[in-house]
Write an enzyme that holds these catalytic residues in place. Structure first.
Site, PDB file in Angstrom:
ATOM      1  N   HIS A  52       0.838  -1.204   0.000  1.00  0.00           N
ATOM      2  CA  HIS A  52       0.000   0.000   0.000  1.00  0.00           C
ATOM      3  C   HIS A  52       0.874   1.255   0.000  1.00  0.00           C
ATOM      4  CE1 HIS A  52      -3.801   2.176   1.050  1.00  0.00           C
ATOM      5  NE2 HIS A  52      -2.921   3.054   1.526  1.00  0.00           N
ATOM      6  N   GLU A  53       1.810   1.341   0.943  1.00  0.00           N
ATOM      7  CA  GLU A  53       2.654   2.535   1.042  1.00  0.00           C
ATOM      8  C   GLU A  53       3.641   2.629  -0.116  1.00  0.00           C
ATOM      9  OE1 GLU A  53       1.771   4.740   2.950  1.00  0.00           O
ATOM     10  OE2 GLU A  53       0.542   3.648   4.402  1.00  0.00           O
ATOM     11  N   ASP A  98      -8.774   6.108   2.158  1.00  0.00           N
ATOM     12  CA  ASP A  98      -8.175   6.756   0.994  1.00  0.00           C
ATOM     13  C   ASP A  98      -9.238   7.101  -0.047  1.00  0.00           C
ATOM     14  OD1 ASP A  98      -5.728   6.413   2.177  1.00  0.00           O
ATOM     15  OD2 ASP A  98      -5.201   4.622   1.043  1.00  0.00           O
TER      16      ASP A  98
END
Length: 302
Positions: free
Chosen positions: A82-83, A164
């Site tokens: 994800h990051e 998000d």
């Protein structure tokens, strides 16, 4: 003033640190340097270097560290991809858009307020930049990048990207209110926190200054009997459909961009799982090595 009390390394750019800490009180700034001094002692260093300062900043803004999750937990890979997706898309888009902030660090260190995070350097003129339609579309891409990375790595997205999507939706609403979509200027505006009402967060990539000016007709049409009429169901549907379209287009671009740079995505994820933290220069170095992107801007000095 507070820096004079501590042995600060010459590599620490105090001007940049000031830009990265907008709105913090003097006590909070002092706490950051005190935490940085303690971190330097723990590392056996005689001066407070850049890594110690930003470790301290992360702790003050995100809360105390939590115990690391066992390495065999599957969520660790979700956090890493994800990051990695967010950082990768941020730097790839920043080549063509200087209004996007450079990645400062990526961390898998769990803290009270987040399990993982990507942080950015903040430019001194951040509060005075006017955003275009293209700027806001790129910001939406950055917000949705983690979700796209999850889909590529695991075949489907997870609940970790839910917030998000809400944040990206609010940016799209701001585009709608500003007349920066295909629908042009609307006779009615929507609440600027339409999708994230009640959620407090700070992200330089999605911040729009003086947001209350973008949804002025909302309050006029709600509880004010002398105000405007609320929007019709058709107007609301058109607005929500436009938000959905903007998000879908951004998501499709992210999938294409990350597929084209899959090796870099995998490598950054693996580095994060191993080291737990990476700074922006390491992200750029990986991109240069695996993507042959020699025209990537250099990391801002700190």
């Amino acid at each position: 003033v507070h820096a004079k009390k501590h042995p600060i390394s010459g590599e620490v750019d105090l001007a940049q640190l000031a830009n990265d800490t907008p709105g913090l009180s003097g006590a909070e700034l002092e706490k950051i340097l005190n935490e940085g001094a303690l971190e330097a002692i723990r590392r056996g260093e005689s001066t407070i270097n850049k890594d110690a300062v930003y470790f301290a900043l992360d702790r003050v803004l995100e809360g105390s560290s939590l115990p690391e999750l066992p390495s065999h937990y599957g969520c660790n890979r979700v956090f890493a991809y994800h990051e990695a997706g967010v950082a990768l898309v941020s730097e790839l888009l920043r080549r063509d858009n200087e209004n996007l902030q450079a990645v400062k660090s990526v961390s898998l260190t769990p803290r009270n307020r987040s399990w993982s995070r990507t942080t950015y350097f903040i430019s001194s003129d951040k509060s005075y930049k006017m955003l275009t339609q293209e700027d806001m579309k790129k910001q939406i891409q950055v917000q949705l990048a983690g979700r796209a990375a999850e889909e590529i790595a695991f075949g489907e997205a997870t609940t970790y990207s839910a917030l998000d999507v809400a944040r990206a939706s609010d940016v799209a609403v701001k585009m709608l209110n500003s007349g920066l979509t295909e629908q042009g200027v609307l006779p009615f505006t929507f609440p600027s926190d339409f999708f994230t009402e009640g959620i407090v967060f700070s992200d330089p990539q999605v911040q729009v200054q003086r947001q209350e000016l973008l949804d002025i007709t909302t309050s006029m049409a709600s509880n004010n009997p002398h105000g405007l009429c609320p929007p019709s169901d058709i107007t609301r549907w058109k607005g929500e459909a436009m938000v959905r379209k903007i998000l879908e287009e951004a998501h499709a671009k992210n999938l294409k961009l990350l597929q084209e740079n899959r090796k870099a995505l995998d490598e950054i994820s693996n580095q994060l799982l191993e080291k737990k933290e990476l700074d922006g220069s390491e992200i750029l170095e990986t991109l240069r090595n695996l993507s042959s992107l020699s025209n990537l801007d250099s990391q801002p000095t700190m």
